[in-house]
Design a protein around this motif. Structure first.
Motif, mmCIF file in Angstrom:
data_model
loop_
_atom_site.group_PDB
_atom_site.id
_atom_site.type_symbol
_atom_site.label_atom_id
_atom_site.label_comp_id
_atom_site.label_asym_id
_atom_site.label_seq_id
_atom_site.Cartn_x
_atom_site.Cartn_y
_atom_site.Cartn_z
ATOM 1 N N PRO A 189 22.315 26.560 -16.493
ATOM 2 C CA PRO A 189 21.582 26.887 -17.717
ATOM 3 C C PRO A 189 21.183 25.651 -18.518
ATOM 4 N N LYS A 190 20.225 25.885 -19.406
ATOM 5 C CA LYS A 190 19.817 24.876 -20.378
ATOM 6 C C LYS A 190 19.721 25.560 -21.741
ATOM 7 N N ILE A 191 20.117 24.833 -22.792
ATOM 8 C CA ILE A 191 19.977 25.319 -24.167
ATOM 9 C C ILE A 191 19.372 24.194 -24.991
ATOM 10 N N THR A 192 18.320 24.522 -25.733
ATOM 11 C CA THR A 192 17.677 23.555 -26.623
ATOM 12 C C THR A 192 17.541 24.181 -27.998
ATOM 13 N N GLU A 193 18.148 23.571 -28.998
ATOM 14 C CA GLU A 193 17.886 23.987 -30.380
ATOM 15 C C GLU A 193 16.997 22.911 -30.980
ATOM 16 N N HIS A 194 15.766 23.287 -31.238
ATOM 17 C CA HIS A 194 14.769 22.332 -31.703
ATOM 18 C C HIS A 194 15.046 21.907 -33.144
ATOM 19 N N GLY A 195 14.813 20.644 -33.414
ATOM 20 C CA GLY A 195 14.995 20.116 -34.760
ATOM 21 C C GLY A 195 14.776 18.613 -34.750
ATOM 22 N N PRO A 196 14.681 18.034 -35.924
ATOM 23 C CA PRO A 196 14.405 16.599 -36.015
ATOM 24 C C PRO A 196 15.593 15.749 -35.574
ATOM 25 N N GLY A 217 8.865 34.463 -16.136
ATOM 26 C CA GLY A 217 8.894 35.269 -17.344
ATOM 27 C C GLY A 217 9.405 34.524 -18.560
ATOM 28 N N VAL A 218 8.928 34.977 -19.710
ATOM 29 C CA VAL A 218 9.341 34.434 -21.007
ATOM 30 C C VAL A 218 9.519 35.607 -21.956
ATOM 31 N N VAL A 219 10.598 35.559 -22.739
ATOM 32 C CA VAL A 219 10.840 36.571 -23.767
ATOM 33 C C VAL A 219 11.070 35.843 -25.079
ATOM 34 N N SER A 220 10.391 36.299 -26.136
ATOM 35 C CA SER A 220 10.584 35.736 -27.479
ATOM 36 C C SER A 220 11.109 36.817 -28.403
ATOM 37 N N VAL A 221 12.071 36.415 -29.238
ATOM 38 C CA VAL A 221 12.710 37.338 -30.174
ATOM 39 C C VAL A 221 12.740 36.669 -31.544
ATOM 40 N N VAL A 222 12.258 37.370 -32.555
ATOM 41 C CA VAL A 222 12.361 36.884 -33.934
ATOM 42 C C VAL A 222 13.516 37.640 -34.578
ATOM 43 N N ALA A 223 14.458 36.887 -35.138
ATOM 44 C CA ALA A 223 15.669 37.488 -35.685
ATOM 45 C C ALA A 223 15.930 36.980 -37.101
ATOM 46 N N HIS A 224 16.934 37.560 -37.749
ATOM 47 C CA HIS A 224 17.272 37.196 -39.122
ATOM 48 C C HIS A 224 18.789 37.316 -39.294
ATOM 49 N N GLU A 278 20.331 32.573 -45.697
ATOM 50 C CA GLU A 278 19.765 33.513 -44.734
ATOM 51 C C GLU A 278 18.451 32.939 -44.246
ATOM 52 N N GLU A 279 18.145 33.213 -42.990
ATOM 53 C CA GLU A 279 16.905 32.695 -42.427
ATOM 54 C C GLU A 279 16.427 33.548 -41.268
ATOM 55 N N ASP A 280 15.142 33.402 -40.981
ATOM 56 C CA ASP A 280 14.559 33.941 -39.763
ATOM 57 C C ASP A 280 14.627 32.829 -38.723
ATOM 58 N N PHE A 281 14.825 33.199 -37.482
ATOM 59 C CA PHE A 281 14.862 32.223 -36.395
ATOM 60 C C PHE A 281 14.274 32.866 -35.152
ATOM 61 N N ILE A 282 13.935 32.032 -34.191
ATOM 62 C CA ILE A 282 13.285 32.506 -32.976
ATOM 63 C C ILE A 282 14.080 32.070 -31.757
ATOM 64 N N TYR A 283 14.267 33.013 -30.838
ATOM 65 C CA TYR A 283 14.803 32.713 -29.519
ATOM 66 C C TYR A 283 13.636 32.795 -28.541
ATOM 67 N N ARG A 284 13.521 31.795 -27.677
ATOM 68 C CA ARG A 284 12.578 31.840 -26.555
ATOM 69 C C ARG A 284 13.404 31.681 -25.298
ATOM 70 N N TRP A 304 17.369 28.726 -22.801
ATOM 71 C CA TRP A 304 17.385 29.378 -24.117
ATOM 72 C C TRP A 304 16.972 28.329 -25.135
ATOM 73 N N GLU A 305 15.883 28.583 -25.815
ATOM 74 C CA GLU A 305 15.413 27.688 -26.869
ATOM 75 C C GLU A 305 15.534 28.402 -28.206
ATOM 76 N N VAL A 306 15.920 27.639 -29.225
ATOM 77 C CA VAL A 306 16.105 28.180 -30.570
ATOM 78 C C VAL A 306 15.269 27.363 -31.547
ATOM 79 N N TRP A 307 14.521 28.062 -32.385
ATOM 80 C CA TRP A 307 13.834 27.451 -33.514
ATOM 81 C C TRP A 307 14.405 28.107 -34.763
ATOM 82 N N ALA A 308 14.983 27.297 -35.633
ATOM 83 C CA ALA A 308 15.609 27.816 -36.849
ATOM 84 C C ALA A 308 15.195 26.930 -38.028
ATOM 85 N N ASP A 309 15.957 26.972 -39.099
ATOM 86 C CA ASP A 309 15.650 26.228 -40.317
ATOM 87 C C ASP A 309 16.632 25.065 -40.469
#
Length: 173
Positions: free
Chosen positions: A40-47, A115-122, A135-141, A154-159
């Motif tokens: 597996p690979k996991i990437t949480e995007h951020g600066p 295949g790709v699945v995207s989920v917007v969560a909170h 609290e925040e919205d975040f995205i799983y790809r 699994w990629e994560v875009w959050a705040d």
């Protein structure tokens, strides 16, 4: 067409089960064993500047600690390490509304070849050290699925700014 629909259904159901694992407070090792491929690979995007406080951001974690597929880099870079670094920094407080119904997932069964699945969560998150929460919205790809619908990446875009502030205690440092 039937194969495409079957693949879409498989990816949607596997992604739903993966999301539910967080609501059921499953342990990271169980999540990795059950829902991910053997590499597996996991990437949480951020600066990259934020890694001093948020060491799980801005890089890709590869493999598992005890699967024989772990990275040769010894600087905490397996998927197991991602969960450890995340848990030592932030706590995750999902509730029954954190993830939408599976019908709201964005599924493309042929994107990227597997295949790709995207989920917007909170959800609510908190700093382990300061206790400051937000609290925040975040995205799983989710992508690079295998034939059985296990996740390869699994990629994560959050705040990250809210996390940065919470972890630093809002002291401006």
């Amino acid at each position: 067409m039937a194969d495409f629909q079957a693949r879409s259904t498989l990816l949607r159901s596997k992604t739903y089960a993966f999301c539910q694992a967080f609501l059921e407070s499953k342990q990271p090792s169980e999540i990795l064993d059950t829902y991910f491929t053997s590499s597996p690979k996991i990437t949480e995007h951020g600066p990259s500047w934020a890694t001093s406080r948020l060491p799980f951001l801005g890089r890709t974690f590869h493999g598992r600690k005890d699967s024989g597929h772990s990275s040769t880099d010894s600087s905490s870079s397996t998927c197991d390490d991602y969960f450890s670094l995340l848990a030592s920094t932030l706590s995750f407080h999902p509730d029954k509304h954190t993830f939408p119904p599976s019908s709201d997932f964005i599924v493309d069964a042929s994107a990227g070849g597997n295949g790709v699945v995207s989920v917007v969560a909170h959800a609510k998150f908190a700093s382990v050290v300061t206790g400051k929460s937000w609290e925040e919205d975040f995205i799983y790809r989710l992508s690079e699925f295998d034939g059985e619908g296990r996740i390869g990446h699994w990629e994560v875009w959050a705040d990250p700014l809210s996390a940065w502030e919470a972890v630093g205690g809002g002291d401006g440092r």
